[in-house]
Design a protein around this motif. Structure first.
Motif, PDB file in Angstrom:
ATOM      1  N   SER A 159      40.692  81.489  38.656  1.00 23.73           N
ATOM      2  CA  SER A 159      41.552  81.552  39.832  1.00 23.73           C
ATOM      3  C   SER A 159      42.270  82.888  39.855  1.00 23.73           C
ATOM      4  CB  SER A 159      42.577  80.418  39.818  1.00 23.73           C
ATOM      5  OG  SER A 159      41.951  79.154  39.885  1.00 23.73           O
ATOM      6  N   THR A 160      42.478  83.429  41.051  1.00 16.49           N
ATOM      7  CA  THR A 160      43.218  84.675  41.223  1.00 16.49           C
ATOM      8  C   THR A 160      44.569  84.379  41.853  1.00 16.49           C
ATOM      9  OG1 THR A 160      41.232  86.036  41.456  1.00 16.49           O
ATOM     10  CG2 THR A 160      43.258  86.916  42.382  1.00 16.49           C
ATOM     11  N   LEU A 161      45.635  84.917  41.249  1.00 16.49           N
ATOM     12  CA  LEU A 161      46.983  84.790  41.789  1.00 16.49           C
ATOM     13  C   LEU A 161      47.475  86.169  42.199  1.00 16.49           C
ATOM     14  CD1 LEU A 161      46.719  82.806  39.065  1.00 16.49           C
ATOM     15  CD2 LEU A 161      49.004  82.130  39.814  1.00 16.49           C
ATOM     16  N   THR A 162      48.016  86.277  43.395  1.00 10.08           N
ATOM     17  CA  THR A 162      48.603  87.525  43.864  1.00 10.08           C
ATOM     18  C   THR A 162      50.056  87.245  44.242  1.00 10.08           C
ATOM     19  OG1 THR A 162      46.477  88.297  44.711  1.00 10.08           O
ATOM     20  CG2 THR A 162      48.451  89.405  45.522  1.00 10.08           C
ATOM     21  N   ILE A 163      50.970  87.961  43.603  1.00 12.56           N
ATOM     22  CA  ILE A 163      52.395  87.769  43.853  1.00 12.56           C
ATOM     23  C   ILE A 163      53.017  89.069  44.343  1.00 12.56           C
ATOM     24  CG2 ILE A 163      52.997  88.236  41.435  1.00 12.56           C
ATOM     25  CD1 ILE A 163      55.324  86.241  41.768  1.00 12.56           C
ATOM     26  N   THR A 164      53.908  88.953  45.318  1.00 12.44           N
ATOM     27  CA  THR A 164      54.654  90.086  45.848  1.00 12.44           C
ATOM     28  C   THR A 164      56.119  89.683  45.934  1.00 12.44           C
ATOM     29  OG1 THR A 164      52.753  90.780  47.175  1.00 12.44           O
ATOM     30  CG2 THR A 164      54.873  91.714  47.762  1.00 12.44           C
ATOM     31  N   VAL A 165      57.013  90.530  45.416  1.00  9.61           N
ATOM     32  CA  VAL A 165      58.442  90.211  45.444  1.00  9.61           C
ATOM     33  C   VAL A 165      59.252  91.440  45.865  1.00  9.61           C
ATOM     34  CG1 VAL A 165      58.268  88.428  43.659  1.00  9.61           C
ATOM     35  CG2 VAL A 165      58.733  90.805  42.995  1.00  9.61           C
ATOM     36  N   ALA A 166      60.477  91.203  46.288  1.00  8.37           N
ATOM     37  CA  ALA A 166      61.415  92.264  46.631  1.00  8.37           C
ATOM     38  C   ALA A 166      62.827  91.762  46.349  1.00  8.37           C
ATOM     39  CB  ALA A 166      61.274  92.667  48.092  1.00  8.37           C
ATOM     40  N   GLY A 167      63.736  92.691  46.039  1.00  9.13           N
ATOM     41  CA  GLY A 167      65.120  92.312  45.825  1.00  9.13           C
ATOM     42  C   GLY A 167      65.413  91.754  44.446  1.00  9.13           C
ATOM     43  N   LEU A 168      64.586  92.081  43.461  1.00 10.61           N
ATOM     44  CA  LEU A 168      64.818  91.629  42.090  1.00 10.61           C
ATOM     45  C   LEU A 168      65.290  92.788  41.219  1.00 10.61           C
ATOM     46  CD1 LEU A 168      61.773  89.275  41.360  1.00 10.61           C
ATOM     47  CD2 LEU A 168      64.137  88.625  41.886  1.00 10.61           C
ATOM     48  N   ARG A 169      65.883  92.445  40.090  1.00 13.38           N
ATOM     49  CA  ARG A 169      66.305  93.460  39.128  1.00 13.38           C
ATOM     50  C   ARG A 169      65.090  94.215  38.605  1.00 13.38           C
ATOM     51  NH1 ARG A 169      65.741  93.635  34.028  1.00 13.38           N
ATOM     52  NH2 ARG A 169      65.044  91.454  33.977  1.00 13.38           N
ATOM     53  N   ALA A 170      65.229  95.522  38.455  1.00 13.19           N
ATOM     54  CA  ALA A 170      64.123  96.326  37.922  1.00 13.19           C
ATOM     55  C   ALA A 170      63.821  95.922  36.487  1.00 13.19           C
ATOM     56  CB  ALA A 170      64.477  97.804  37.988  1.00 13.19           C
ATOM     57  N   GLY A 171      62.545  95.956  36.132  1.00 10.54           N
ATOM     58  CA  GLY A 171      62.115  95.609  34.787  1.00 10.54           C
ATOM     59  C   GLY A 171      61.103  94.479  34.805  1.00 10.54           C
ATOM     60  N   TYR A 172      60.802  93.945  33.637  1.00 14.17           N
ATOM     61  CA  TYR A 172      59.811  92.876  33.514  1.00 14.17           C
ATOM     62  C   TYR A 172      60.461  91.509  33.709  1.00 14.17           C
ATOM     63  CZ  TYR A 172      56.328  96.141  31.711  1.00 14.17           C
ATOM     64  OH  TYR A 172      55.437  97.165  31.580  1.00 14.17           O
ATOM     65  N   HIS A 173      59.728  90.634  34.394  1.00  9.10           N
ATOM     66  CA  HIS A 173      60.181  89.261  34.620  1.00  9.10           C
ATOM     67  C   HIS A 173      59.067  88.294  34.234  1.00  9.10           C
ATOM     68  CE1 HIS A 173      63.804  90.159  37.148  1.00  9.10           C
ATOM     69  NE2 HIS A 173      63.147  91.312  37.297  1.00  9.10           N
ATOM     70  N   GLY A 174      59.422  87.281  33.478  1.00  9.58           N
ATOM     71  CA  GLY A 174      58.462  86.213  33.251  1.00  9.58           C
ATOM     72  C   GLY A 174      58.250  85.444  34.545  1.00  9.58           C
TER      73      GLY A 174
END
Length: 208
Positions: free
Chosen positions: A67-82
């Motif tokens: 399966s392929t998952l594509t996620i797009t986000v905005a307005g989050l703290r810079a850096g890595y997120h689980g």
């Protein structure tokens, strides 16, 4: 051979007007990305604790059990997120975990098809990198679940965490004897890989 191929394309698409030249003919060609036909797909609208939409997720079945998952986000703290697929399709920001004080406890634990150990969490995914402008995008391919498996009796959701998942790397608080609580991984590592509180959530819905 190259000239012969170009001529075949021009014939198939229609010859350009007199004097237009081959450049105009090339500009008339519109390439459309391949779209899988008949694949099961699902989507989620990702919202933060204030109910504001901050991103989206798309999941699509691929060949060979992937399966392929594509996620797009905005307005989050810079850096890595689980970010992980969670076991329940309920995203209530007012549902506070009594231990961690994190919202969205309504989403339950990580989605898992079989074993309940952390290594058996089918919903575990690589960390999502968010840039300095607060935006992030990632495409992930997994063979740990198919779209249809996400829709059991209580559904499933996608959850974005405040911190990166340690992915079984040793947290800083550990010593050579293990965590302060004793030898071996502690409850926080086993539960969510030390990825911290839940900052956004989206109920996964099946596309018809």
């Amino acid at each position: 051979m190259l000239h012969r191929t170009c001529l075949a394309l021009i014939v198939a698409l229609g010859a350009p007007a007199a004097g237009a030249g081959t450049v105009a003919a090339a500009q008339a060609i519109s390439w459309t990305p391949r779209i899988s036909q008949g694949s099961a797909t699902a989507e989620a609208v990702i919202k933060n604790t204030d109910g504001k939409t901050i991103g989206s997720l798309r999941i699509e079945d691929e060949p060979a059990g992937k399966s392929t998952l594509t996620i797009t986000v905005a307005g989050l703290r810079a850096g890595y997120h689980g970010f992980h697929v969670h076991a329940k399709g309920v995203c209530d920001p007012k549902a506070i975990d009594p231990v961690t004080r994190s919202p969205f406890s309504s989403a339950g634990a990580h989605f898992s098809i079989s074993p309940t150990t952390h290594s058996g969490h089918s919903g575990d995914l690589p960390n999502l990198l968010v840039g300095a402008d607060g935006t992030g995008e990632a495409t992930v391919v997994t063979d740990r679940f198919r779209v249809g498996q996400l829709f059991d009796a209580d559904g499933s959701s996608i959850v974005v965490h405040a911190l990166p998942d340690n992915h079984s790397n040793i947290p800083d608080r550990y010593s050579h004897q293990g965590p302060p609580s004793g030898v071996g991984p502690d409850a926080e590592t086993l539960k969510a890989g030390d990825s911290g509180g839940r900052v956004a959530c989206g109920v996964i819905t099946r596309n018809q």
